[in-house]
Design a protein around this motif. Structure first.
Motif, short mmCIF file in Angstrom:
data_model
loop_
_atom_site.label_atom_id
_atom_site.label_comp_id
_atom_site.label_asym_id
_atom_site.label_seq_id
_atom_site.Cartn_x
_atom_site.Cartn_y
_atom_site.Cartn_z
N VAL A 419 0.87 -1.18 0.00
CA VAL A 419 0.00 0.00 0.00
C VAL A 419 0.91 1.23 0.00
O VAL A 419 1.75 1.38 0.88
CB VAL A 419 -0.92 0.02 1.23
CG1 VAL A 419 -1.70 1.33 1.30
CG2 VAL A 419 -1.89 -1.16 1.20
N THR A 420 0.76 2.07 -0.99
CA THR A 420 1.59 3.26 -1.09
C THR A 420 0.89 4.46 -0.46
O THR A 420 -0.29 4.71 -0.72
CB THR A 420 1.93 3.57 -2.56
OG1 THR A 420 2.62 2.45 -3.11
CG2 THR A 420 2.83 4.79 -2.66
N LEU A 421 1.63 5.15 0.40
CA LEU A 421 1.10 6.31 1.10
C LEU A 421 1.88 7.56 0.67
O LEU A 421 3.09 7.50 0.45
CB LEU A 421 1.22 6.12 2.61
CG LEU A 421 0.53 4.86 3.18
CD1 LEU A 421 0.80 4.74 4.67
CD2 LEU A 421 -0.96 4.89 2.90
N TYR A 422 1.16 8.68 0.59
CA TYR A 422 1.74 9.93 0.10
C TYR A 422 1.67 11.00 1.18
O TYR A 422 0.95 10.88 2.18
CB TYR A 422 1.00 10.37 -1.16
CG TYR A 422 1.03 9.33 -2.26
CD1 TYR A 422 2.11 9.23 -3.12
CD2 TYR A 422 -0.04 8.43 -2.41
CE1 TYR A 422 2.15 8.27 -4.12
CE2 TYR A 422 -0.01 7.46 -3.39
CZ TYR A 422 1.08 7.38 -4.26
OH TYR A 422 1.11 6.42 -5.24
N LEU A 433 -0.36 11.64 6.12
CA LEU A 433 0.10 10.46 5.42
C LEU A 433 -1.14 9.70 4.97
O LEU A 433 -1.94 9.26 5.81
CB LEU A 433 0.96 9.60 6.35
CG LEU A 433 1.67 8.37 5.77
CD1 LEU A 433 2.70 8.78 4.73
CD2 LEU A 433 2.34 7.57 6.90
N ALA A 434 -1.35 9.58 3.65
CA ALA A 434 -2.62 9.02 3.16
C ALA A 434 -2.39 8.24 1.87
O ALA A 434 -1.40 8.45 1.16
CB ALA A 434 -3.62 10.15 2.92
N VAL A 470 1.26 11.96 9.48
CA VAL A 470 0.51 10.93 10.19
C VAL A 470 -0.78 10.59 9.45
O VAL A 470 -1.38 11.43 8.78
CB VAL A 470 0.18 11.37 11.63
CG1 VAL A 470 1.45 11.62 12.42
CG2 VAL A 470 -0.69 12.61 11.64
N THR A 471 -1.18 9.33 9.59
CA THR A 471 -2.44 8.87 9.04
C THR A 471 -3.59 9.33 9.94
O THR A 471 -3.36 9.68 11.11
CB THR A 471 -2.49 7.34 8.94
OG1 THR A 471 -2.44 6.80 10.28
CG2 THR A 471 -1.32 6.80 8.13
N PRO A 472 -4.81 9.31 9.45
CA PRO A 472 -5.96 9.45 10.37
C PRO A 472 -5.95 8.28 11.35
O PRO A 472 -5.25 7.29 11.16
CB PRO A 472 -7.17 9.37 9.42
CG PRO A 472 -6.63 9.72 8.08
CD PRO A 472 -5.22 9.22 8.04
N LYS A 473 -6.71 8.38 12.42
CA LYS A 473 -6.79 7.29 13.38
C LYS A 473 -7.29 6.02 12.68
O LYS A 473 -8.21 6.07 11.87
CB LYS A 473 -7.73 7.65 14.53
CG LYS A 473 -7.15 8.68 15.49
CD LYS A 473 -8.09 8.92 16.66
CE LYS A 473 -7.48 9.94 17.62
NZ LYS A 473 -8.38 10.19 18.78
#
Length: 606
Positions: A419-422, A433-434, A470-473
């Motif tokens: 899974v690629t996060l940007y 981070l999503a 950071v990602t969402p929770k």
């Protein structure tokens, strides 16, 4: 005539009865559920036969014109003498058995200097040898001798009473245990004295050998296995150092092992050099002050022939022993990539392999029952099905006991998908981070300052010394299994800069013990000067953007719902990298930077 026949039959029955009684009295190993059991007749320490000897090798590394001999000890059940019993061997070798160098000021390299510069010469402490003949070590003995094994130990070259010189991963450290295994199989000579001619024969063994050990002691089984020596059937390395480059460097960056800031390969050489005092000057001049000094290259950190010769991945072609690896995902000393890279290659070679990972730090062997089954199958030749198990990986899940790993088909988990996060900006606060990419996110700059620890930077709400995304929770538990990868597009205002990357779980749990690493998912380090090649670095042009891609450390972790995953990019890592003068600026192009996570279930899992 009838009476004569009857008398003969009676005599034969008596003889058979005597033979039967003797057969029943003869001690043999006992197996239950595929494991060797403790046999009371073997569990008699006061009767164990313990002796030492010196095995002749095929090399001379101390320059005295004589083949080096390795100091070896043997512990075996007395029945190997009284009943002619032959048993297999469990063998551990180490450079640590005879003592190590004292911890004195200046023994480590000074890390406070500019990148591309060399620090002043460090202190070289002398080792005082410990221990007396004949016993080298008592490790492994209480566990395996009562279960029907002979236990053998040896000091590695240049340590204890073993002759030669340490080379810290050189060829002699592979050939030394090979010589001991050759002796156990009648192919090499053993002597009662280091320079004597009275031979010792290993008449009491079947010649089948298994090796194990932790850290350096876990490296040596792999070193022996890469020689392809006959008789070595199985190895169980625990947290082994499988490449000294990967131990002291990271993607071209000079990087210390966790807990030993400023250590390098020559420091370890001094630390273990407990052999003959009269040979140390020769050894130091040849190995430490010539070979290591010319090859280790603390200035560029590039991968070269010196390091390639101390990377066991390059030497695996002859290997035929079965392999059960063990490592901790939070081992920041000998990092978890060391075991994975060898496990992966051995699997590709078609060897019987297994891997046991836990969530703790350095060390931690597989459960005794697991080790027992592997040794029982390969050394006692018991068909217990261990080689036909459908699961190749055993991972101790968060909060579980070390003795209760969860089995998986393989590692990484076959159900893990990338899974690629940007990145989306937010400095000096946290950005985003999503899995969706927003165009034209622009650039953000951080200022290097080694005086802040990585933990402090990860916990900081606002700071210009790191970039945090950071990602969402998480709405549900997230299972990461495998090797995260990162691509960073960056520019520096200087020709050289440290690059450090941490993946963390937030918010930081303050309730955990001090200096915890529980919030750290994984980490990685790299030298942007090696963006094109690991073997040839080139100075950065200040202000010019470069793209560098590298892997973070392997991991298998379940991050709980309600947490956030944070990607932290910073420069100097206080506990691991060199400490250049604070102030270097590192600019990240957010549109050219991405993180790839191996997530069980892929995007659906995320």
């Amino acid at each position: 005539m009838i009476k004569f026949v009857k008398n003969n039959i009676a005599f034969i029955l008596i003889v058979l009865s005597i033979i039967s009684v003797n057969a029943q009295e003869k001690t043999e190993p006992i197996f239950k559920d595929g494991e060797a059991q403790i046999v009371e007749a073997f569990n008699t320490p006061e009767k164990w036969i313990r002796h030492d000897l010196f095995v002749e090798t095929t090399f001379d590394t101390d320059g005295d014109g004589k083949l080096d001999r390795m100091h070896v000890d043997v512990t075996r059940p007395y029945q190997t003498d009284t009943e002619g019993l032959k048993l297999p061997v469990i063998y551990e070798s180490s450079p640590y058995y005879a003592g190590v160098a004292p911890d004195v000021d200046g023994v480590f390299w000074n890390v406070k200097h500019e990148l591309g510069k060399m620090a002043e010469e460090r202190v070289h402490p002398e080792v005082t040898r410990l221990g007396k003949r004949p016993i080298i070590s008592n490790s492994q003995i209480k566990t395996w001798v009562p279960r029907g094994y002979i236990v053998v130990h040896s000091c590695s070259p240049g340590t204890g009473l073993s002759q030669g010189s340490p080379t810290v991963g050189g060829q002699n450290e592979s050939l030394a245990p090979k010589a001991v295994i050759d002796w156990l199989n009648g192919r090499a000579k053993g002597y009662t004295e280091p320079y004597g001619n009275e031979e010792v024969k290993a008449f009491w063994t079947t010649g089948k050998v298994g090796m194990t050990g932790t850290s350096y002691n876990g490296t040596i089984p792999l070193a022996a296995a890469t020689t392809g020596v006959d008789g070595l059937k199985v190895i169980i390395p625990v947290a082994p150092n499988t490449s000294y480059y990967h131990y002291y460097r990271s993607n071209g960056l000079v990087r210390s092992p966790g807990g030993y800031l400023g250590e390098d390969i020559d420091v370890l050489y001094d630390y273990i050099h407990s052999g003959d005092e009269s040979k140390r000057a020769h050894n130091n001049a040849k190995i430490r002050d010539t070979e290591m000094k010319n090859g280790m290259d603390r200035i560029t950190g590039d991968y070269n022939d010196f390091w390639a010769g101390r990377d066991y991945l390059n030497q695996m072609k002859p290997m035929k022993a079965a392999l059960l690896m063990s490592h901790g995902f939070n081992d920041w000393n000998v990092m978890p990539e060391h075991s994975y890279r060898i496990y992966k290659k051995a699997s590709e070679m078609g060897l019987h392999t297994g891997i046991y990972y836990h969530q703790f730090g350095h060390g931690g062997p597989p459960p005794i029952g697991m080790m027992n089954k592997w040794f029982t199958h390969y050394l006692h030749v018991i068909d217990n099905g261990v080689e036909n198990e459908t699961n190749k990986a055993w991972i101790v899940r968060e909060g579980d006991k070390m003795s209760e790993p969860t089995p998986y088909k393989d590692y990484p988990n076959p159900d893990a998908k990338d899974v690629t996060l940007y990145l989306a900006g937010g400095a000096p606060n946290a950005g985003v981070l999503a899995p969706t990419k927003s165009p034209n996110e622009g650039k953000e700059t951080l200022v290097d300052n080694y005086s802040f620890s990585g933990e402090a930077l990860a916990r900081a709400e606002i700071t210009n010394h790191r970039l945090l995304f950071v990602t969402p929770k998480l709405s549900k538990d997230l299972h990461i299994s495998g090797i995260p990868k990162i691509t960073v597009k960056l520019a520096s205002n200087k020709p050289a800069v440290n690059l450090s990357v941490w993946l963390v779980s937030l918010p930081w749990n303050e309730g955990r013990r001090v200096k915890t690493t529980d919030n750290i998912i994984t980490r990685g380090w790299a030298d942007p000067q090696n963006h094109k090649s690991l073997t040839k670095s080139e100075p950065l042009k200040p202000g010019k953007f470069y793209e560098i891609s590298f892997e973070l450390m392997p991991d298998d972790q379940i991050i709980k719902a309600g947490q956030q995953i944070g990607l932290m990019i910073f420069s100097s890592d206080k506990d691991y990298t060199l400490h250049p003068k604070p102030g270097t600026e590192l600019t990240i192009d957010l549109d050219g930077t991405s993180l790839t996570l191996p997530v069980v279930g892929g995007m659906n899992g995320f």
